[in-house]
Design an enzyme around this catalytic site. Structure first.
Site, PDB file in Angstrom:
ATOM      1  N   ASP A  40       0.843  -1.164  -0.003  1.00  0.00           N
ATOM      2  CA  ASP A  40       0.006  -0.111   0.082  1.00  0.00           C
ATOM      3  C   ASP A  40       0.738   1.303  -0.058  1.00  0.00           C
ATOM      4  OD1 ASP A  40      -2.305  -1.386   0.177  1.00  0.00           O
ATOM      5  OD2 ASP A  40      -3.128  -0.582   1.890  1.00  0.00           O
ATOM      6  N   ASP A  41       0.187   2.479  -0.405  1.00  0.00           N
ATOM      7  CA  ASP A  41       0.859   3.389  -0.473  1.00  0.00           C
ATOM      8  C   ASP A  41       2.018   3.805  -1.342  1.00  0.00           C
ATOM      9  OD1 ASP A  41      -1.163   4.359   1.551  1.00  0.00           O
ATOM     10  OD2 ASP A  41       0.048   3.492   3.331  1.00  0.00           O
ATOM     11  N   HIS A  95      -5.796   9.179  -0.102  1.00  0.00           N
ATOM     12  CA  HIS A  95      -5.910   8.339   1.150  1.00  0.00           C
ATOM     13  C   HIS A  95      -6.793   8.934   1.967  1.00  0.00           C
ATOM     14  CE1 HIS A  95      -4.805   5.588   4.559  1.00  0.00           C
ATOM     15  NE2 HIS A  95      -4.138   5.006   3.677  1.00  0.00           N
ATOM     16  N   HIS A 185       3.447  -2.299   3.299  1.00  0.00           N
ATOM     17  CA  HIS A 185       3.688  -1.054   2.983  1.00  0.00           C
ATOM     18  C   HIS A 185       5.325  -0.825   2.586  1.00  0.00           C
ATOM     19  CE1 HIS A 185       0.376  -0.573   5.720  1.00  0.00           C
ATOM     20  NE2 HIS A 185      -0.228   0.232   4.960  1.00  0.00           N
TER      21      HIS A 185
END
Length: 235
Positions: A40-41, A95, A185
């Site tokens: 993620d991210d 987000h 992440h």
């Protein structure tokens, strides 16, 4: 609901920076132990280090990208991710938690996040990871109209709270099951409160799960031969 795990395609490793193409070879996840590794991210300044690791271990991952400050800041990394056979999907534009904003803003977050990826690699994501995994019937209805499926996870190290690579590895190994989706992440945390132990943990996670008989696939491969259903939630 549990993701349907049927026959799927598993890639034969493509050389770094080769043109993106459908993976070859095959594995039947009704018989094999398959798992999807997701991040993620993405991307961040640390993502190239992760890509080197994935290249070395011949693993294709699914990256849920952020448009603002990520895709638009690291377009070269995004192109490399796609060229090396990884799956690029969206975590929205910025987000924002989708269950706490207006329907118009939900739609804007998803569309802008998808468009940021499409602008770089020419492919619009079809999968969404709702920020913090928060979704509801209103978000689901918007996803259905946009042709987007929602992907949650079945194993998480809570790596935003620790930099302990050994702990991250243990948590993932304890939670991983056949047909599962792993959440990690690839962020950089300048305060060193979290995230920074994740990428060093990846080689051990891959090696240990392979020793247990797991095969790594992307989320879309995990769902094949079925197509992700717009609005559906997979975990």
């Amino acid at each position: 609901m549990t993701a349907a795990v049927l026959a799927l395609s598993l890639s034969v490793w493509a050389p770094a920076r080769a043109a993106a193409r459908p993976p070859g070879g095959s594995v039947d996840c009704r018989k094999a132990k398959c798992v999807a590794l997701t991040f993620d991210d993405s991307p961040s300044a640390r993502t190239p280090q992760l890509l080197d690791i994935l290249h070395r271990y011949r693993v294709h991952a699914t990256f849920f990208t952020l448009g603002k400050h990520h895709v638009v800041r690291y377009p070269g990394t995004v192109r490399r991710m796609a060229a090396e056979g990884h799956e690029l999907e969206t975590l929205t534009w910025s987000h924002r938690v989708l269950t706490g904003i207006s329907p118009a803003d939900v739609r804007r977050e998803i569309v802008q996040g998808r468009d940021a990826v499409a602008k770089v690699i020419g492919r619009r994501p079809v999968l969404l990871r709702p920020p913090q995994g928060r979704t509801d019937p209103a978000v689901t209805a918007i996803c259905r109209k946009l042709g987007t499926a929602q992907v949650l996870w079945s194993a998480s190290a809570s790596d935003y709270r620790t930099t302990d690579s050994a702990l991250i590895t243990t948590r993932i190994l304890d939670q991983t099951r056949p047909g599962g989706i792993i959440l990690l992440h690839d962020l950089v945390d300048p305060t060193n409160r979290g995230y920074n132990g994740t990428i060093p943990a990846v080689p051990g996670i891959i090696s240990a799960l392979r020793a247990r008989g797991y095969t790594f696939v992307t989320v879309t491969q995990l769902l094949a031969p079925a197509k992700p259903r717009p609005g559906a939630i997979y975990r």
